[in-house]
Design an enzyme around this catalytic site. Structure first.
Site, PDB file in Angstrom:
ATOM      1  N   PHE A  44      -4.363   3.587  14.919  1.00  0.00           N
ATOM      2  CA  PHE A  44      -4.644   4.604  13.918  1.00  0.00           C
ATOM      3  C   PHE A  44      -5.830   4.107  13.092  1.00  0.00           C
ATOM      4  CE2 PHE A  44      -1.526   8.099  13.205  1.00  0.00           C
ATOM      5  CZ  PHE A  44      -0.847   7.952  14.400  1.00  0.00           C
ATOM      6  N   ASN A  91       0.839  -1.199   0.000  1.00  0.00           N
ATOM      7  CA  ASN A  91       0.000   0.000   0.000  1.00  0.00           C
ATOM      8  C   ASN A  91       0.874   1.249   0.000  1.00  0.00           C
ATOM      9  OD1 ASN A  91       0.579   0.752   2.851  1.00  0.00           O
ATOM     10  ND2 ASN A  91      -0.381  -1.246   3.207  1.00  0.00           N
TER      11      ASN A  91
HETATM   12  N1  CTP Z   1      -3.889  -2.969  12.210  1.00  0.00           N
HETATM   13  C1  CTP Z   1      -3.205  -4.029  12.736  1.00  0.00           C
HETATM   14  N2  CTP Z   1      -3.209  -5.232  12.094  1.00  0.00           N
HETATM   15  C2  CTP Z   1      -3.890  -5.388  10.932  1.00  0.00           C
HETATM   16  C3  CTP Z   1      -4.596  -4.300  10.399  1.00  0.00           C
HETATM   17  C4  CTP Z   1      -4.579  -3.090  11.058  1.00  0.00           C
HETATM   18  O1  CTP Z   1      -2.587  -3.895  13.791  1.00  0.00           O
HETATM   19  N3  CTP Z   1      -3.870  -6.575  10.356  1.00  0.00           N
HETATM   20  C5  CTP Z   1      -3.867  -1.692  12.955  1.00  0.00           C
HETATM   21  C6  CTP Z   1      -3.285  -0.514  12.213  1.00  0.00           C
HETATM   22  O2  CTP Z   1      -1.878  -0.389  12.476  1.00  0.00           O
HETATM   23  C7  CTP Z   1      -4.057   0.646  12.791  1.00  0.00           C
HETATM   24  C8  CTP Z   1      -5.426   0.044  13.124  1.00  0.00           C
HETATM   25  O3  CTP Z   1      -5.205  -1.358  13.218  1.00  0.00           O
HETATM   26  O4  CTP Z   1      -3.510   1.106  14.009  1.00  0.00           O
HETATM   27  C9  CTP Z   1      -6.506   0.314  12.121  1.00  0.00           C
HETATM   28  O5  CTP Z   1      -6.058   0.021  10.822  1.00  0.00           O
HETATM   29  P1  CTP Z   1      -6.993   0.291   9.569  1.00  0.00           P
HETATM   30  O6  CTP Z   1      -6.284  -0.159   8.333  1.00  0.00           O
HETATM   31  O7  CTP Z   1      -7.525   1.696   9.628  1.00  0.00           O
HETATM   32  O8  CTP Z   1      -8.244  -0.605   9.876  1.00  0.00           O
HETATM   33  P2  CTP Z   1      -8.535  -2.137   9.747  1.00  0.00           P
HETATM   34  O9  CTP Z   1      -8.608  -2.712  11.103  1.00  0.00           O
HETATM   35  O10 CTP Z   1      -7.596  -2.794   8.777  1.00  0.00           O
HETATM   36  O11 CTP Z   1     -10.021  -2.125   9.188  1.00  0.00           O
HETATM   37  P3  CTP Z   1     -10.559  -1.654   7.728  1.00  0.00           P
HETATM   38  O12 CTP Z   1      -9.450  -1.994   6.739  1.00  0.00           O
HETATM   39  O13 CTP Z   1     -11.782  -2.457   7.569  1.00  0.00           O
HETATM   40  O14 CTP Z   1     -10.817  -0.184   7.819  1.00  0.00           O
END
Ligand code: CTP
Length: 430
Positions: free
Chosen positions: A341, A228
């Site tokens: 975040f 990403n």
């Molecule tokens: N995060 C994590 N592990 C993952 C995905 C996300 O620890 N596998 C953490 C990110 O570092 C961030 C938070 O969770 O602090 C939210 O990440 P985000 O990408 O906004 O959300 P997701 O939980 O992935 O949900 P969605 O993609 O459905 O918005």
């Protein structure tokens, strides 16, 4: 996964560093033989000091054989004092590690006692001191012990553990000494990165923070991957800002093109699974976790062994969900202060608050992404939410945003510690 400091802190040599390993009396003392062995294996010179009570649990000969140096245990040993007086001994090490550290010795140190060799050395040194507390769960939870620990932390002592689980006394709870590999990893990483020598004063002195940052890469075949747009800039700035507030910081980083902030220990990783493993390990001895990484939500079910050839008009990749790092760490460590975040393209507050609750976070910093916002830029704007409050930060340079966020983290973390201390007090009063 690899550490970007001089060497792998778990296994690599930290040649010529001097560690004074001090043992107090407790059943966990036997684990310090393994700890001494790990320090020696990493290339350190180790001098062991034992209290009278420690000598009741494990023999000095064991440590003499492991370190090649006679154990020091008394202020009144004329021959040993003639070879190296206790003040000289206090100046000798690069770091002092007290493991196991009993409630009694921690109390004495917090109050400046110097009634045996160990406490005298601690009072007479300006070297970084690591303590690995070990005691019964109620002794650990006792307000007196907790007040002593706050005093020690505020003076820059680095506290490793304790862990939770079955105790030698038959009870279950917090107070088990941190495992030798975890203590060794923290001390060696600090020595390798040079951060051990610089205990910084600040509201997070003596606290350990882990920050995840950057993107992850999920392989498709040997030459392609899913990733990403995260540049890691915000996460690196948060690591730097937490360090500036006195915390010892471990940065678990995906592939980015950034310099490691000064005094920060960095562990590089590639896939979400790597990042999960590194974060879980680093959090074993941490107080705060900040998840700024843009972790890939899915990985390929099968990674092709050879480069996929362009034979078909369409190509389907089957993906499966990755574990959520913050949720996994939360299930392992209910007490850890976790900041997440939320990168959103719509319904910022609603989605962020949903994640705050779902992932059982203490704080969540939400930002708009997409259409040129946040990713791979030098500025950012956040709205931070917690159970009963919110704060807007920025728009501003990512380092300015990180500084304000780190300040808020320190404030909310202190509030969480106070709440935990008063609920322990209230439970005891019942
Ligand atoms: N995060 C994590 N592990 C993952 C995905 C996300 O620890 N596998 C953490 C990110 O570092 C961030 C938070 O969770 O602090 C939210 O990440 P985000 O990408 O906004 O959300 P997701 O939980 O992935 O949900 P969605 O993609 O459905 O918005």
């Amino acid at each position: 996964m690899r550490s970007s400091s001089n060497s792998d802190p778990n296994h690599g040599p930290v040649p010529g560093r001097r560690i004074l390993l001090a043992l107090c009396g407790g059943i966990a003392a036997y684990k310090s033989a393994e700890l001494a062995r790990r320090f020696i294996k990493a290339g350190c010179e180790v001098q062991v000091v034992m209290t009278d009570s420690a000598l009741r649990f494990i023999g000095a000969q064991t440590f003499q054989a492991l370190t090649g140096k006679p154990v020091r245990s008394s202020l009144w040993d004329e021959a040993a004092e003639a070879a190296m007086g206790h003040i000289e001994l206090a100046r000798w090490p690069d770091a002092i590690v007290i493991a196991p550290a009993t409630a009694n010795t921690l109390a004495k140190i917090a109050h400046g006692f110097a009634d045996d060799l160990l406490t005298t050395l601690v009072l007479a040194t300006d070297k970084p001191i690591f303590v690995a507390p070990a005691m019964n769960r109620l002794m650990w939870a006792n307000a007196a012990t907790q007040a002593n620990m706050s005093t020690l932390r505020s003076r820059g002592f680095k506290v490793i553990g304790p862990g939770s689980g079955a105790q030698a006394c038959g009870e279950v709870g917090e107070g088990r000494v941190a495992e030798p590999e975890d203590v060794a990893a923290v001390v060696l990483a600090a020595l390798a990165s040079g951060s051990a020598a610089k205990a910084l004063d600040g509201p997070l002195s003596g606290r350990r923070a882990v920050v995840t940052a950057g993107p992850t890469r999920e392989p498709i075949d040997p030459v392609r991957f899913i990733t990403n747009r995260s540049s890691g800039k915000q996460g690196y700035a948060v690591a730097e800002a937490l360090r500036a507030l006195g915390a010892e910081v471990t940065l678990v980083s995906g592939p980015v093109n950034l310099e490691t902030p000064a005094g920060v220990q960095r562990i590089d990783c590639e896939t979400a699974q790597d990042m999960l493993d590194a974060t879980v390990a680093a959090c074993a001895t941490a107080d705060i976790l900040v998840g700024t990484a843009a972790v890939a939500d899915y990985r390929c079910v099968e990674v092709a062994g050879q480069k996929i050839k362009k034979k078909t008009e369409t190509l389907e990749l089957e993906l499966t969900k990755n574990a959520d790092i913050l949720s996994e760490v939360r299930s392992l460590q209910p007490q850890l202060f976790i900041v997440g975040f939320a990168a959103e393209t719509e319904k910022l507050a609603e989605h962020a608050k949903g994640k705050l609750a779902r992932k059982k976070l203490n704080l969540i910093a939400a930002n708009w992404v997409g259409n040129g916002r946040a990713f791979d830029r030098d500025d950012n704007a956040l709205t931070v939410y917690w159970a009963d409050g919110e704060l807007a930060i920025g728009p501003a340079d990512k380092r300015e945003v990180a500084g304000q966020l780190a300040g808020l983290i320190a404030e909310r973390y202190a509030a969480a510690c106070n709440t935990a201390a008063s609920s322990t007090k209230a439970r005891k009063a019942k």
